[in-house]
Design a protein around this motif. Structure first.
Motif, PDB file in Angstrom:
ATOM      1  N   TYR A 154      -9.254 -43.276 -31.043  1.00 39.76           N
ATOM      2  CA  TYR A 154      -8.168 -42.671 -31.569  1.00 39.76           C
ATOM      3  C   TYR A 154      -7.072 -42.967 -30.575  1.00 39.76           C
ATOM      4  O   TYR A 154      -7.184 -42.695 -29.367  1.00 39.76           O
ATOM      5  N   THR A 155      -5.765 -43.291 -30.977  1.00 41.31           N
ATOM      6  CA  THR A 155      -4.581 -43.269 -30.063  1.00 41.31           C
ATOM      7  C   THR A 155      -3.350 -42.484 -30.941  1.00 41.31           C
ATOM      8  O   THR A 155      -3.683 -42.399 -31.954  1.00 41.31           O
ATOM      9  N   ASN A 156      -2.447 -42.210 -30.229  1.00 43.27           N
ATOM     10  CA  ASN A 156      -1.369 -41.424 -30.980  1.00 43.27           C
ATOM     11  C   ASN A 156      -0.238 -42.478 -31.600  1.00 43.27           C
ATOM     12  O   ASN A 156       0.710 -41.582 -32.051  1.00 43.27           O
ATOM     13  N   ASN A 157      -0.277 -43.437 -31.684  1.00 41.53           N
ATOM     14  CA  ASN A 157       0.875 -44.156 -32.441  1.00 41.53           C
ATOM     15  C   ASN A 157       0.101 -45.555 -33.198  1.00 41.53           C
ATOM     16  O   ASN A 157      -1.109 -46.101 -32.693  1.00 41.53           O
ATOM     17  N   LYS A 158       0.994 -46.244 -33.976  1.00 41.42           N
ATOM     18  CA  LYS A 158       0.563 -47.404 -34.572  1.00 41.42           C
ATOM     19  C   LYS A 158       1.026 -48.716 -33.965  1.00 41.42           C
ATOM     20  O   LYS A 158       1.278 -49.749 -34.687  1.00 41.42           O
ATOM     21  N   SER A 159       1.539 -48.798 -32.927  1.00 43.95           N
ATOM     22  CA  SER A 159       2.165 -49.760 -32.302  1.00 43.95           C
ATOM     23  C   SER A 159       1.064 -50.784 -31.920  1.00 43.95           C
ATOM     24  O   SER A 159      -0.190 -50.452 -31.602  1.00 43.95           O
ATOM     25  N   GLU A 160       1.416 -52.119 -31.411  1.00 46.16           N
ATOM     26  CA  GLU A 160       0.432 -52.983 -31.064  1.00 46.16           C
ATOM     27  C   GLU A 160      -0.394 -52.798 -29.790  1.00 46.16           C
ATOM     28  O   GLU A 160       0.490 -52.199 -28.816  1.00 46.16           O
ATOM     29  N   LYS A 161      -1.536 -52.711 -29.730  1.00 46.32           N
ATOM     30  CA  LYS A 161      -2.511 -52.441 -28.603  1.00 46.32           C
ATOM     31  C   LYS A 161      -3.506 -53.292 -28.509  1.00 46.32           C
ATOM     32  O   LYS A 161      -3.871 -54.028 -29.281  1.00 46.32           O
ATOM     33  N   LYS A 162      -3.913 -53.422 -27.200  1.00 46.33           N
ATOM     34  CA  LYS A 162      -5.388 -54.348 -27.055  1.00 46.33           C
ATOM     35  C   LYS A 162      -6.351 -53.280 -26.607  1.00 46.33           C
ATOM     36  O   LYS A 162      -5.985 -52.567 -25.498  1.00 46.33           O
ATOM     37  N   ILE A 163      -7.574 -53.172 -27.180  1.00 45.15           N
ATOM     38  CA  ILE A 163      -8.578 -52.367 -26.467  1.00 45.15           C
ATOM     39  C   ILE A 163      -9.510 -53.415 -25.791  1.00 45.15           C
ATOM     40  O   ILE A 163      -9.941 -54.582 -26.329  1.00 45.15           O
ATOM     41  N   SER A 164     -10.102 -52.808 -24.736  1.00 45.12           N
ATOM     42  CA  SER A 164     -11.162 -53.484 -24.071  1.00 45.12           C
ATOM     43  C   SER A 164     -12.407 -52.579 -23.676  1.00 45.12           C
ATOM     44  O   SER A 164     -11.958 -51.351 -23.083  1.00 45.12           O
ATOM     45  N   ILE A 165     -13.445 -53.070 -23.764  1.00 47.82           N
ATOM     46  CA  ILE A 165     -14.791 -52.171 -23.560  1.00 47.82           C
ATOM     47  C   ILE A 165     -15.439 -52.938 -22.554  1.00 47.82           C
ATOM     48  O   ILE A 165     -15.867 -53.962 -22.708  1.00 47.82           O
ATOM     49  N   PHE A 166     -15.733 -52.157 -21.093  1.00 45.20           N
ATOM     50  CA  PHE A 166     -16.669 -52.541 -20.300  1.00 45.20           C
ATOM     51  C   PHE A 166     -17.784 -51.792 -20.052  1.00 45.20           C
ATOM     52  O   PHE A 166     -17.903 -50.757 -20.277  1.00 45.20           O
ATOM     53  N   ASN A 167     -19.047 -52.705 -19.641  1.00 45.26           N
ATOM     54  CA  ASN A 167     -20.230 -51.850 -19.284  1.00 45.26           C
ATOM     55  C   ASN A 167     -20.129 -51.442 -17.983  1.00 45.26           C
ATOM     56  O   ASN A 167     -19.177 -51.457 -17.228  1.00 45.26           O
ATOM     57  N   ALA A 168     -21.248 -50.672 -17.554  1.00 46.17           N
ATOM     58  CA  ALA A 168     -21.168 -49.968 -16.008  1.00 46.17           C
ATOM     59  C   ALA A 168     -21.118 -51.171 -15.023  1.00 46.17           C
ATOM     60  O   ALA A 168     -20.793 -50.677 -13.962  1.00 46.17           O
ATOM     61  N   GLU A 169     -21.489 -52.324 -15.373  1.00 46.39           N
ATOM     62  CA  GLU A 169     -21.524 -53.333 -14.481  1.00 46.39           C
ATOM     63  C   GLU A 169     -20.211 -54.027 -14.552  1.00 46.39           C
ATOM     64  O   GLU A 169     -19.838 -54.885 -13.410  1.00 46.39           O
ATOM     65  N   GLY A 170     -19.147 -53.752 -15.176  1.00 46.45           N
ATOM     66  CA  GLY A 170     -17.875 -54.254 -15.239  1.00 46.45           C
ATOM     67  C   GLY A 170     -17.588 -55.397 -16.014  1.00 46.45           C
ATOM     68  O   GLY A 170     -16.507 -56.270 -16.344  1.00 46.45           O
ATOM     69  N   THR A 171     -18.620 -55.748 -17.001  1.00 45.44           N
ATOM     70  CA  THR A 171     -18.711 -56.931 -17.820  1.00 45.44           C
ATOM     71  C   THR A 171     -17.891 -56.301 -19.167  1.00 45.44           C
ATOM     72  O   THR A 171     -18.241 -55.413 -19.732  1.00 45.44           O
ATOM     73  N   LEU A 172     -16.813 -57.275 -19.555  1.00 48.75           N
ATOM     74  CA  LEU A 172     -16.339 -57.240 -20.936  1.00 48.75           C
ATOM     75  C   LEU A 172     -17.218 -57.252 -21.792  1.00 48.75           C
ATOM     76  O   LEU A 172     -17.845 -58.217 -21.978  1.00 48.75           O
ATOM     77  N   ILE A 173     -17.257 -56.549 -22.520  1.00 47.82           N
ATOM     78  CA  ILE A 173     -18.145 -56.541 -23.899  1.00 47.82           C
ATOM     79  C   ILE A 173     -17.757 -56.573 -25.341  1.00 47.82           C
ATOM     80  O   ILE A 173     -18.294 -56.887 -26.315  1.00 47.82           O
ATOM     81  N   PHE A 174     -16.592 -55.968 -25.271  1.00 48.15           N
ATOM     82  CA  PHE A 174     -15.596 -56.052 -26.451  1.00 48.15           C
ATOM     83  C   PHE A 174     -14.006 -56.068 -26.372  1.00 48.15           C
ATOM     84  O   PHE A 174     -13.777 -55.336 -25.254  1.00 48.15           O
ATOM     85  N   GLU A 175     -13.407 -56.944 -27.041  1.00 46.53           N
ATOM     86  CA  GLU A 175     -11.875 -56.874 -26.987  1.00 46.53           C
ATOM     87  C   GLU A 175     -11.316 -57.217 -28.205  1.00 46.53           C
ATOM     88  O   GLU A 175     -11.894 -58.103 -29.001  1.00 46.53           O
ATOM     89  N   LYS A 176     -10.223 -56.424 -28.654  1.00 47.30           N
ATOM     90  CA  LYS A 176      -9.566 -56.543 -29.903  1.00 47.30           C
ATOM     91  C   LYS A 176      -8.056 -56.304 -29.752  1.00 47.30           C
ATOM     92  O   LYS A 176      -7.877 -55.104 -29.107  1.00 47.30           O
ATOM     93  N   ASN A 177      -7.312 -56.971 -30.428  1.00 46.86           N
ATOM     94  CA  ASN A 177      -5.847 -56.453 -30.729  1.00 46.86           C
ATOM     95  C   ASN A 177      -5.676 -55.521 -32.094  1.00 46.86           C
ATOM     96  O   ASN A 177      -6.214 -55.903 -32.853  1.00 46.86           O
ATOM     97  N   PHE A 178      -4.917 -54.340 -31.881  1.00 47.39           N
ATOM     98  CA  PHE A 178      -4.713 -53.810 -33.172  1.00 47.39           C
ATOM     99  C   PHE A 178      -3.715 -52.892 -33.311  1.00 47.39           C
ATOM    100  O   PHE A 178      -3.036 -52.669 -32.069  1.00 47.39           O
TER     101      PHE A 178
END
Length: 83
Positions: free
Chosen positions: A23-47
């Motif tokens: 959940y975020t507080n507004n509808k502006s353009e954002k990018k979400i990035s999720i990293f595992n404990a080793e720092g590897t990017l496992i998910f990325e999406k603009n929304f």
């Protein structure tokens, strides 16, 4: 829930099993990035939505870092996957 500079970023449920809502507080353009404990990017999406649903069945149990970038602003919280 983390509150940074009046910006709301929340993951629920946390810990997550099959899915997590971010959940975020507004509808502006954002990018979400999720990293595992080793720092590897496992998910990325603009929304643009205030809520994004992430399916977590394929993720290993453990701690993850959720980054949301909105322009030059960056917000961070933790997500736990439990099995």
């Amino acid at each position: 829930m983390d509150k940074n500079n009046d910006y709301l970023l929340r993951v629920s449920p946390n810990p997550a099993h099959e899915f997590a809502c971010i959940y975020t507080n507004n509808k502006s353009e954002k990018k979400i990035s999720i990293f595992n404990a080793e720092g590897t990017l496992i998910f990325e999406k603009n929304f643009f939505e205030q809520i994004i649903i992430i399916e977590t069945q394929s993720l290993s149990a453990g701690a993850y870092v959720v980054n949301v970038s909105e322009g030059v602003n960056k917000y961070v919280t933790k997500m736990i996957i439990a099995r």
